[in-house]
Scaffold this active site. Structure first.
Site, mmCIF file in Angstrom:
data_model
loop_
_atom_site.group_PDB
_atom_site.id
_atom_site.type_symbol
_atom_site.label_atom_id
_atom_site.label_comp_id
_atom_site.label_asym_id
_atom_site.label_seq_id
_atom_site.Cartn_x
_atom_site.Cartn_y
_atom_site.Cartn_z
ATOM 1 N N HIS A 8 0.747 -1.188 -0.102
ATOM 2 C CA HIS A 8 -0.004 -0.107 -0.129
ATOM 3 C C HIS A 8 0.862 1.268 -0.100
ATOM 4 O O HIS A 8 2.101 1.184 0.279
ATOM 5 C CB HIS A 8 -0.979 0.065 1.235
ATOM 6 C CG HIS A 8 -0.291 -0.116 2.455
ATOM 7 N ND1 HIS A 8 -0.224 -1.148 3.174
ATOM 8 C CD2 HIS A 8 0.148 1.212 3.312
ATOM 9 C CE1 HIS A 8 0.710 -0.663 4.430
ATOM 10 N NE2 HIS A 8 0.420 0.353 4.558
ATOM 11 N N HIS A 80 4.181 7.321 3.368
ATOM 12 C CA HIS A 80 4.862 6.310 3.297
ATOM 13 C C HIS A 80 4.545 5.315 1.971
ATOM 14 O O HIS A 80 3.337 5.334 1.478
ATOM 15 C CB HIS A 80 5.073 5.382 4.601
ATOM 16 C CG HIS A 80 3.901 4.838 5.032
ATOM 17 N ND1 HIS A 80 2.892 5.285 5.873
ATOM 18 C CD2 HIS A 80 3.587 3.335 4.723
ATOM 19 C CE1 HIS A 80 1.951 4.500 6.182
ATOM 20 N NE2 HIS A 80 2.150 3.377 5.548
ATOM 21 N N GLU A 129 7.884 1.088 4.832
ATOM 22 C CA GLU A 129 7.301 0.360 5.656
ATOM 23 C C GLU A 129 7.379 -1.015 5.236
ATOM 24 O O GLU A 129 7.163 -1.117 3.773
ATOM 25 C CB GLU A 129 5.637 0.629 5.911
ATOM 26 C CG GLU A 129 5.149 -0.397 6.832
ATOM 27 C CD GLU A 129 3.320 -0.191 6.873
ATOM 28 O OE1 GLU A 129 2.930 0.696 6.080
ATOM 29 O OE2 GLU A 129 2.914 -0.786 7.814
HETATM 30 CO CO CO Z 1 1.210 1.544 6.120
#
Ligand code: CO
Length: 138
Positions: A8, A80, A129
């Protein structure tokens, strides 16, 4: 370690309701239900796209880590990117050995799996991440 799929893209927003309306009503995407992650100081909502997801992130509580981002970016913005990895412990050891700063210990993220963040200064200016998703890497 090899990263796998882009799981994502995280977008910080001062209003999750306003942002999910953009994705749902203007862009025609399928959106989920917002939910709170009090331990992380965020309220989150996922937008489903054919090849990935958008994670909308609103601050939750005074100590939310998102407040600092929104002070610099009052309208919100790209926060992110999240890549899948096979094994978070292997990823942390590998990134540390290669000189990347790993921000804290792995913890349970918005998908209920282990995640860890890497310092943007070691990642070309992007907060990265890593999310454990067995079978993700190769
Ligand atoms: Co995230």
């Amino acid at each position: 370690m090899t990263i796998g799929r882009l799981n994502h893209v995280g977008m910080a927003t001062p209003s999750i309701e306003a942002s999910l309306a953009v994705y749902r009503d203007m862009l025609g995407a399928a959106v989920g239900e917002p939910f709170d992650l009090p331990a992380q100081g965020v309220r989150v909502c996922f937008v489903d796209l054919p090849n990935t997801q958008i994670e909308l992130i609103e601050p939750l509580g005074d100590a939310s880590p998102i407040h600092g981002f929104l002070r610099k970016n009052p309208a919100g913005g790209q926060h992110h990117v999240c890549f899948e990895v096979d094994d978070i412990a292997v990823a942390v050891a590998d990134m540390t050995a290669k000189g990347a700063r790993v921000l804290g210990a792995p913890r349970i993220g918005a998908h209920g799996t282990l995640v860890v963040f890497l310092h943007p200064k070691d990642m070309g200016g992007v907060l990265v991440e890593l999310m454990e998703a067995p079978g993700a890497g190769h």
